[in-house]
Design a protein around this motif. Sequence first.
Motif, mmCIF file in Angstrom:
data_model
loop_
_atom_site.group_PDB
_atom_site.id
_atom_site.type_symbol
_atom_site.label_atom_id
_atom_site.label_comp_id
_atom_site.label_asym_id
_atom_site.label_seq_id
_atom_site.Cartn_x
_atom_site.Cartn_y
_atom_site.Cartn_z
ATOM 1 N N ASP A 318 0.839 -1.216 0.000
ATOM 2 C CA ASP A 318 0.000 0.000 0.000
ATOM 3 C C ASP A 318 0.860 1.246 0.000
ATOM 4 O O ASP A 318 0.625 2.192 -0.758
ATOM 5 N N ALA A 319 1.861 1.228 0.859
ATOM 6 C CA ALA A 319 2.723 2.402 0.978
ATOM 7 C C ALA A 319 3.422 2.670 -0.345
ATOM 8 O O ALA A 319 3.501 3.815 -0.789
ATOM 9 N N VAL A 320 3.863 1.625 -0.962
ATOM 10 C CA VAL A 320 4.565 1.780 -2.233
ATOM 11 C C VAL A 320 3.621 2.353 -3.281
ATOM 12 O O VAL A 320 3.968 3.266 -4.029
ATOM 13 N N LEU A 321 2.404 1.831 -3.321
ATOM 14 C CA LEU A 321 1.408 2.301 -4.298
ATOM 15 C C LEU A 321 1.148 3.788 -4.127
ATOM 16 O O LEU A 321 1.140 4.562 -5.077
ATOM 17 N N LYS A 322 0.933 4.172 -2.887
ATOM 18 C CA LYS A 322 0.614 5.563 -2.565
ATOM 19 C C LYS A 322 1.761 6.484 -3.030
ATOM 20 O O LYS A 322 1.540 7.499 -3.672
ATOM 21 N N TYR A 323 2.898 6.115 -2.697
ATOM 22 C CA TYR A 323 4.079 6.889 -3.032
ATOM 23 C C TYR A 323 4.178 7.100 -4.529
ATOM 24 O O TYR A 323 4.397 8.198 -5.019
ATOM 25 N N ASN A 324 3.946 6.039 -5.274
ATOM 26 C CA ASN A 324 4.053 6.110 -6.731
ATOM 27 C C ASN A 324 2.949 6.977 -7.322
ATOM 28 O O ASN A 324 3.171 7.724 -8.271
ATOM 29 N N GLU A 325 1.762 6.886 -6.757
ATOM 30 C CA GLU A 325 0.619 7.686 -7.231
ATOM 31 C C GLU A 325 0.932 9.179 -7.093
ATOM 32 O O GLU A 325 0.750 9.956 -8.021
ATOM 33 N N ASN A 326 1.422 9.552 -5.933
ATOM 34 C CA ASN A 326 1.772 10.954 -5.683
ATOM 35 C C ASN A 326 2.809 11.448 -6.681
ATOM 36 O O ASN A 326 2.702 12.540 -7.221
ATOM 37 N N LYS A 327 3.745 10.651 -6.887
ATOM 38 C CA LYS A 327 4.843 11.014 -7.774
ATOM 39 C C LYS A 327 4.305 11.269 -9.181
ATOM 40 O O LYS A 327 4.720 12.206 -9.857
ATOM 41 N N LEU A 328 3.377 10.414 -9.617
ATOM 42 C CA LEU A 328 2.804 10.504 -10.956
ATOM 43 C C LEU A 328 2.049 11.836 -11.114
ATOM 44 O O LEU A 328 2.191 12.546 -12.103
ATOM 45 N N HIS A 329 1.251 12.183 -10.120
ATOM 46 C CA HIS A 329 0.485 13.433 -10.122
ATOM 47 C C HIS A 329 1.399 14.625 -10.283
ATOM 48 O O HIS A 329 1.173 15.495 -11.112
ATOM 49 N N LEU A 330 2.410 14.627 -9.496
ATOM 50 C CA LEU A 330 3.359 15.720 -9.499
ATOM 51 C C LEU A 330 3.958 15.905 -10.884
ATOM 52 O O LEU A 330 4.056 17.014 -11.404
ATOM 53 N N LYS A 331 4.303 14.810 -11.476
ATOM 54 C CA LYS A 331 4.947 14.827 -12.783
ATOM 55 C C LYS A 331 3.979 15.397 -13.824
ATOM 56 O O LYS A 331 4.352 16.193 -14.684
ATOM 57 N N LEU A 332 2.739 15.004 -13.725
ATOM 58 C CA LEU A 332 1.699 15.438 -14.666
ATOM 59 C C LEU A 332 1.526 16.946 -14.589
ATOM 60 O O LEU A 332 1.470 17.646 -15.613
ATOM 61 N N GLU A 333 1.450 17.476 -13.365
ATOM 62 C CA GLU A 333 1.287 18.915 -13.154
ATOM 63 C C GLU A 333 2.437 19.691 -13.782
ATOM 64 O O GLU A 333 2.242 20.686 -14.473
ATOM 65 N N LYS A 334 3.568 19.224 -13.559
ATOM 66 C CA LYS A 334 4.781 19.856 -14.078
ATOM 67 C C LYS A 334 4.729 19.922 -15.592
ATOM 68 O O LYS A 334 4.982 20.965 -16.189
ATOM 69 N N SER A 335 4.366 18.831 -16.229
ATOM 70 C CA SER A 335 4.318 18.744 -17.695
ATOM 71 C C SER A 335 3.306 19.749 -18.240
ATOM 72 O O SER A 335 3.552 20.412 -19.237
ATOM 73 N N LYS A 336 2.175 19.840 -17.557
ATOM 74 C CA LYS A 336 1.088 20.714 -18.022
ATOM 75 C C LYS A 336 1.554 22.179 -18.059
ATOM 76 O O LYS A 336 1.392 22.869 -19.058
ATOM 77 N N SER A 337 2.178 22.634 -16.970
ATOM 78 C CA SER A 337 2.559 24.046 -16.906
ATOM 79 C C SER A 337 3.654 24.333 -17.941
ATOM 80 O O SER A 337 3.678 25.376 -18.561
ATOM 81 N N ARG A 338 4.507 23.387 -18.167
ATOM 82 C CA ARG A 338 5.569 23.569 -19.144
ATOM 83 C C ARG A 338 4.974 23.681 -20.549
ATOM 84 O O ARG A 338 5.379 24.523 -21.347
#
Lengths: 396, 74
Positions: A318-338
């Motif tokens: 569970d912890a691993v899943l959560k961590y990866n999900e957060n990371k993915l979101h962050l990456k998506l946001e970054k791409s959008k603004s760029r």
Amino acid sequence: METKIYSVSQLNKYVKMVFDKNTFLYNISIRGEITNFKAHYTGHLYFTLKDETSSIKCVMFKGHAESVKFKINDGMKVVIEGQVSVYEANGTYQIYCKKMIPEGLGELYLAYEQLKVKLETEGLFDELNKKSLPYLPTRVGIITSKTGAVVQDIINITNRRYGKMDLLIYPASVQGANVAETVILGIKTFNALNNVEVIIIARGGGSFEDLFGFNDEKLAREIYNSNIPIISAVGHETDFTICDFVSDLRAPTPSAAAELVYPQMSDLIIKIESYKNRSKKAILNYLDRKKEYVKRLKLSKLEKVPLDIINNYRLKIDAVLKYNENKLHLKLEKSKSRYLQVVSKIDALSPLKTLTRGYIVAQDNTGAVIAKTNQVKSGDNLKLTFIDGKVNVIVE
Amino acid sequence: MKNETFEKSLEELENIANELERGNLSLEKSIETFEKGIKLSKECSEKLDKAEKRINILVQTENGLEEENFIVNE
């Protein structure tokens, strides 16, 4: 008539004078066998030289004795050079020896050395060509005299070591002129019968001449070409023959050859038993340990342990899943603004954007953009591009 | 059992003893290895037991070379 009477010393002196005047006796070479050899502590050598029927006393003084390069022994056949003269004190005539060379040996030794060099150059002694000995050979061939101590020694040693030896003797002459011939025949016979796994060529110790039959070129080549590995056990440890060099293995003595071929039976039995016992002990220990382990598992909280383990893993996943999900979101946001940044930049640089502000683009008939007045002259056709379309004009 | 395999068997037997003493094998592999060891030790012992003492001499007869029992002087 009165006879003149002389003293003993006068006579001896006279005889000595007669001897010494004689040029034949002054320097003479004699062949014979040495006997009663004595090396005096003063460095002088005293011995008797003999042949089948006669003997003569000899002396070799220190100065000359030092020039002799080999060890002198009784029974040695030599040629000496010296003067025959008389020892006045006891009236014996003897040879005053100046030189001594070994007879026969010199020639034989030379022949041995020459053959050794020849065969060595041809590669007959190369370690690479030597066959390895079989372990525990089924049958051992022995080429030796059927009488004498050598064959008995080999039998006794193998009997003591192994007990169940299988020996096949090829009786050969190991002394005299036909040594090489009979030994060669022995090697040929064993190779033809092909019923032994190793051959021992054996002979007891002896003089260089005694062993000389083993310095034979044909014998050397026969040994080299044998399909069956050959151990040479000729003479004592200090005796070397061509046979020793060309064989697959040299044993210092016939007894040593027997030891090289047969292992100690008791050692083998002890080895087998000890390996077996060690294996038994080890497997029993191993089983005991496993039993003990199972017992301990039963005593512990067997039912609870597996569930705990599973739950632990679940939490981890569970912890691993959560961590990866957060990371993915962050990456998506970054791409959008760029992306938005890039789009607005492109927009600002677009020529279309400039046209909306009322600028136009002028091109000549080749399509080149006209940026300055000196690029046009009166009568040129220009194409003007507006925001909503194109117009052709002529320059006045 | 051939002689060259005797040496190999003896070597293998030693390896088996060492391997079992290390005790790193699985239960099944341990039993299997142990059984092999016992089989090898039996074969090796048999090979030594079965060998027979024989000392012969080649003799030239009218029928060619023949083997005769060699009389050993004790």
